[in-house]
Design an enzyme around this catalytic site. Structure first.
Site, short mmCIF file in Angstrom:
data_model
loop_
_atom_site.label_atom_id
_atom_site.label_comp_id
_atom_site.label_asym_id
_atom_site.label_seq_id
_atom_site.Cartn_x
_atom_site.Cartn_y
_atom_site.Cartn_z
N GLN A 100 -12.19 -3.28 -7.12
CA GLN A 100 -11.32 -2.14 -6.84
C GLN A 100 -11.32 -1.21 -8.06
O GLN A 100 -10.92 -1.61 -9.16
CB GLN A 100 -9.89 -2.56 -6.50
CG GLN A 100 -9.07 -1.38 -5.97
CD GLN A 100 -7.62 -1.71 -5.75
OE1 GLN A 100 -6.89 -1.99 -6.70
NE2 GLN A 100 -7.17 -1.66 -4.50
N ALA A 175 -4.68 4.93 -3.40
CA ALA A 175 -3.36 4.69 -2.81
C ALA A 175 -2.28 4.52 -3.88
O ALA A 175 -2.51 4.66 -5.07
CB ALA A 175 -3.43 3.44 -1.93
N TYR A 178 -1.29 6.46 -7.43
CA TYR A 178 -2.20 6.58 -8.56
C TYR A 178 -3.04 7.87 -8.42
O TYR A 178 -2.76 8.71 -7.59
CB TYR A 178 -3.05 5.32 -8.70
CG TYR A 178 -2.18 4.08 -8.93
CD1 TYR A 178 -1.27 4.04 -9.99
CD2 TYR A 178 -2.24 2.99 -8.07
CE1 TYR A 178 -0.46 2.93 -10.20
CE2 TYR A 178 -1.43 1.87 -8.28
CZ TYR A 178 -0.55 1.85 -9.34
OH TYR A 178 0.27 0.76 -9.53
N ARG A 225 -9.05 2.81 -0.29
CA ARG A 225 -7.68 2.46 0.04
C ARG A 225 -6.81 3.71 -0.01
O ARG A 225 -6.91 4.51 -0.95
CB ARG A 225 -7.13 1.42 -0.94
CG ARG A 225 -5.84 0.76 -0.44
CD ARG A 225 -5.35 -0.33 -1.36
NE ARG A 225 -4.54 -1.29 -0.60
CZ ARG A 225 -3.73 -2.18 -1.15
NH1 ARG A 225 -3.61 -2.26 -2.48
NH2 ARG A 225 -3.03 -3.03 -0.41
N GLY A 316 -1.96 -11.00 0.30
CA GLY A 316 -1.72 -10.89 -1.12
C GLY A 316 -1.03 -12.09 -1.73
O GLY A 316 -1.67 -13.07 -2.12
#
Length: 347
Positions: A100, A175, A178, A225, A316
Site C-alpha cells: 500500500q 482514502a 491522506y 483505495r 483487519g
C-alpha cells in the site's frame, strides 16, 4: 448459490487469489528507525500468508510522506531489500502481497523529515501525531504544480520499487483523509487551478497518480483505495459526491486490479452520498472488482458478497488477534477477540 469465501478468486488474467479474504492494511509502526522492515515484520506477514491477498501496512513513498513514527518506506535500497525479505517469506508459503503506497499530505509532520508539509491547500487539521501526542499538526504548504509533478513521479517510482521488492502489485492509498483524498474533498481542496473547484479538476491528481503507476507496473498490478464519505481528518461536504461520481466513471477505463473501500465501519451512512454506506455507493458507481471492509465478520462478509455488495472482503483487526484466521474460519474454530493491548507487539 451461496458464495464460499474460501474458494479461489481470479483477480485478472495474471493474478489468482487462493480465497476471497484479504488481510487489510494495518498500520503497526514497527519498522526500524531507518523505516526498514524488521525480522519481526517478516515473521508477522509470513504467518498470515494463507490470506487470499495481504495488503501491506501503509508504506510511505518518500520522506515527507511520513506522519506516524516507524512507518516503513519504499524509497531507499535498504527499505526495498527489507521488504524483499517479507515478500520472499510470504511467497514461500504460497501467499500473495500488495504494497500500500502512502503519502499522508497535511497530516505529515516535519519532526520526521524537516521542511514543508505538502497538501492541496494551506488548510490544516486539528490534532497531533498518533503515538507522539506532543507533536501537533502544522499548517501545510499548498503544493505547487512542480510539487505535484514530483509527487506523481514518486508514486510511480515507489510502485517500481515495490515490484523490485517482490510485491505482486500495489494499492494506492487514496482514502482516509491522506494526500490523494485531500485533493478529492472540498474541505481540504480550495485550489483555483487545474487541480481544484470542479469534479474533473479535483479528480485530476488521483487519476494522474493512477495513470503513472499503471504506466510503471501495469494495470493488472495496480489497485486503489478510496473514501468517498469524509470521516477521518476530513469534513463532509455535499459537493464531494460529484467529484467521486466523475472519478469512478473515469476509473472504469483503467481496468484496475480492484477498488478498495476505505472505511472503519461500513454501517456508517453519509449525507453527502445520499445516505448510502461506502460500499453501497461504490458498488452503485463502479462496475469493477470491489473490496469491502469495515467491521465485517466472516459470516456477515459472506452474506454481503452473496448480496452483491462487493466481491472480496478485507479483514483487519481479527487478523491482528488471529495469525491463523483462515485456518480458524475454515475449521469453525473460535476466534481470539482483538484488544488494544495487542498493538504493542507483532504476533
Amino acid at each position: 448459490m451461496a458464495t464460499d469465501l474460501l474458494t479461489p478468486f481470479r483477480l485478472n488474467d495474471t493474478i489468482e487469489l487462493q480465497n476471497r479474504v484479504l488481510m487489510a492494511p494495518l498500520t503497526r509502526c514497527m519498522s526500524d528507525d531507518d523505516l526498514v522492515p524488521t525480522q519481526a515484520m517478516v515473521d508477522y506477514y509470513a504467518r498470515r500468508a494463507d490470506a487470499g491477498l495481504i495488503i501491506s501496512e501503509a508504506t510511505i513513498i518518500r520522506p515527507d510522506a511520513q506522519g506516524y513514527p516507524n512507518t516503513p518506506g519504499l524509497f531507499t535500497s535498504e527499505q526495498i531489500q527489507g521488504w524483499k525479505k517479507v515478500t520472499d517469506a510470504v511467497h514461500a508459503k504460497g501467499g500473495k502481497m500488495f504494497a500500500q503506497l502512502w503519502h499522508v499530505g497535511r497530516v505529515a509532520h516535519p519532526h520526521f523529515f524537516g521542511g514543508d508539509v505538502l497538501a492541496p491547500s494551506a488548510i490544516g487539521v486539528e490534532g497531533s501525531v498518533p503515538r507522539m501526542r506532543e507533536l501537533t499538526y502544522v499548517t501545510p504548504k499548498a503544493a505547487t504544480i512542480e510539487d505535484i509533478q514530483g509527487l506523481i513521479a514518486d508514486y510511480a517510482k515507489a510502485a517500481e520499487n515495490a515490484i523490485e521488492a517482490g510485491f505482486d502489485g500495489v494499492e494506492i492509498h487514496g482514502a482516509n483523509g491522506y494526500l490523494i483524498d485531500q485533493f478529492l474533498h472540498f474541505a481540504a481542496n480550495q485550489r483555483d487551478d487545474q487541480y481544484g473547484q470542479t469534479p474533473e479538476n479535483m479528480s485530476r491528481f488521483a487519476l494522474e497518480v493512477v495513470d503513472a503507476v499503471i504506466a510503471a507496473i501495469g494495470a493488472d498490478k495496480t489497485a486503489l483505495r478510496l473514501s468517498p464519505g469524509a470521516y477521518f481528518n476530513m469534513s463532509e461536504d455535499n459537493r464531494d459526491k460529484a467529484v467521486f461520481d466523475y472519478l469512478l466513471t473515469a476509473l472504469e477505463s483503467r481496468n484496475l486490479a480492484y477498488l478498495h473501500a476505505g472505511i472503519f465501519d461500513d454501517s456508517m451512512r453519509f449525507a453527502s452520498l445520499e445516505n448510502k454506506t461506502t460500499s453501497e455507493y461504490l458498488r452503485s458507481a463502479y462496475k469493477g472488482t470491489l473490496v469491502g471492509v469495515g467491521s465485517y465478520t466472516f459470516e456477515s462478509a459472506n452474506q454481503a458478497i452473496d448480496n452483491n455488495q462487493f466481491d472480496l472482503i478485507a479483514i483487519g483487526r481479527p487478523f491482528i488477534a488471529n495469525p491463523d484466521y483462515i485456518s480458524k474460519v475454515t475449521h469453525g474454530e473460535a476466534l481470539t477477540p482483538y484488544s488494544e493491548e495487542m498493538l504493542a507487539e507483532l504476533i
